[in-house]
Structures are given as structure tokens and as C-alpha cells.
Design a protein around this motif. Structure first.
Motif, PDB file in Angstrom:
ATOM      1  N   TYR A  21      -3.917   3.284  -1.519  1.00 49.62           N
ATOM      2  CA  TYR A  21      -5.049   2.389  -1.275  1.00 49.62           C
ATOM      3  C   TYR A  21      -6.276   3.189  -0.826  1.00 49.62           C
ATOM      4  N   GLN A  22      -6.072   4.192   0.003  1.00 52.94           N
ATOM      5  CA  GLN A  22      -7.177   5.046   0.446  1.00 52.94           C
ATOM      6  C   GLN A  22      -7.811   5.757  -0.743  1.00 52.94           C
ATOM      7  N   PHE A  71       1.410  -1.744   5.074  1.00 59.23           N
ATOM      8  CA  PHE A  71       1.460  -0.657   4.109  1.00 59.23           C
ATOM      9  C   PHE A  71       2.542   0.340   4.497  1.00 59.23           C
ATOM     10  N   GLU A  94       1.803   3.707   0.209  1.00 58.48           N
ATOM     11  CA  GLU A  94       0.881   2.630  -0.186  1.00 58.48           C
ATOM     12  C   GLU A  94      -0.476   2.795   0.496  1.00 58.48           C
ATOM     13  N   PHE A 131      -9.447  -7.827  -2.119  1.00 62.51           N
ATOM     14  CA  PHE A 131      -8.286  -7.501  -1.282  1.00 62.51           C
ATOM     15  C   PHE A 131      -8.684  -7.419   0.188  1.00 62.51           C
ATOM     16  N   GLU A 132      -9.833  -6.823   0.452  1.00 63.93           N
ATOM     17  CA  GLU A 132     -10.327  -6.752   1.826  1.00 63.93           C
ATOM     18  C   GLU A 132     -10.542  -8.165   2.381  1.00 63.93           C
ATOM     19  N   LEU A 187     -10.985  -4.624  -5.209  1.00 62.73           N
ATOM     20  CA  LEU A 187     -10.781  -4.032  -3.889  1.00 62.73           C
ATOM     21  C   LEU A 187     -11.505  -4.837  -2.812  1.00 62.73           C
ATOM     22  N   PRO A 246      -7.132   1.245   5.012  1.00 65.13           N
ATOM     23  CA  PRO A 246      -5.731   0.892   5.270  1.00 65.13           C
ATOM     24  C   PRO A 246      -5.336   1.123   6.733  1.00 65.13           C
TER      25      PRO A 246
END
Length: 153
Positions: free
Chosen positions: A133-134, A125, A129, A49-50, A46, A109
Motif C-alpha cells: 500500500y505504501q 494490514f 500489505e 480507500f482512504e 486510493l 498505512p
């Protein structure tokens, strides 16, 4: 060179895939089920991804700096410290996106969507999605809090 537009000289998507591949290999080698290694890989993925969202955002601005006007029109702060430009010497024009992106928060997100919407008028998103993600971020935060010692102990 065109690779100078990207963090570390590597296209952002390729770098992200390498990070995910490495984490996946660690998960494959770890014990099955719940394990600290798997939790750390989940937290790492995660975070990667950020970093991908921020790096991709920066590279877009590096490639097309005129998109800064879109951010300003949506009231995003695009001011940078001119002293940072001095450290970049003649390469500042192709690295401007790094300086601008550094001040933004890509931690939810909603924040990611708002920044990409302002920059490119697209949302990365779908609603489902963004919700998924949240939920993953919530789980990550619970894992991090579980392993963080309490200051009151």
C-alpha cells in the motif's frame, strides 16, 4: 435507523465497492496500457480507500462510542468542537464518530494501522500489505506531482 451510523446512510464497505466498480468500468472503457484515464482512476481508487478507512472508523465509533476510551488511552485526541454538535440536533449521539474521525489523518498505512490498533486492538494490514500500500501511495503521489504544474514555471 441503523443506516444513520454510516456516511451518507450507506454502509461503508458497500459504498467503497460501488466506487471501485465505477472506476473499474472506466478503466475497461479506456484505452489499454498507460492512459490519463487509468492514472486518474488509480489516484481515485486510493483516495476512495482512504475515505473508506475514515468512514469505517467513524461508523464503528457511531455504533459503539465507548470505544473512545481506547483512543484516549493511546493518547489520541478525542476532543471535538461542541458547536458541531448543535448542527446535529438530536442525532449527535449516533454521529459522534464522524466528528472524531474528521480530525485524524488516514493517509498512510502506518497512520491507519495506529488508529485501528488504538480503537480495536487490531491491525488492518499485514507487514507485506502495508508495504504494498505504501508503494501504491508513492506511485500515486508521483502521478499527482507529474500532472501538477510547478509553481516556479
Amino acid at each position: 435507523m441503523w443506516l444513520d451510523y454510516f456516511v451518507g446512510g450507506v454502509p461503508t464497505g458497500e459504498y467503497f465497492l460501488c466506487d471501485l466498480r465505477d472506476c473499474s468500468e472506466l478503466i475497461e472503457r479506456s484505452s489499454k496500457g498507460i492512459s490519463r484515464a487509468n492514472e486518474i482512476c488509480f489516484i481515485g481508487m486510493l483516495s476512495y480507500f482512504e475515505a473508506f478507512c475514515k468512514g469505517h472508523f467513524a461508523s464503528i465509533l457511531n455504533i459503539e462510542p465507548t470505544l473512545l476510551t481506547n483512543l484516549r488511552q493511546k493518547s489520541h485526541d478525542i476532543l471535538i468542537d461542541p458547536l458541531h454538535l448543535l448542527g446535529m440536533r438530536d442525532e449527535w449521539a449516533i454521529r459522534l464518530g464522524f466528528l472524531v474521525a474528521e480530525k485524524y489523518d488516514f493517509g498512510t498505512p502506518q497512520k491507519i494501522a495506529a488508529l485501528y490498533n488504538a480503537l480495536l486492538k487490531v491491525t488492518p494490514f499485514s507487514k507485506s500489505e502495508a508495504q504494498f500500500y505504501q508503494e501504491m501511495l508513492r506511485d500515486r503521489n508521483l502521478l499527482v506531482q507529474r500532472w501538477t504544474p510547478s509553481l516556479t514555471q
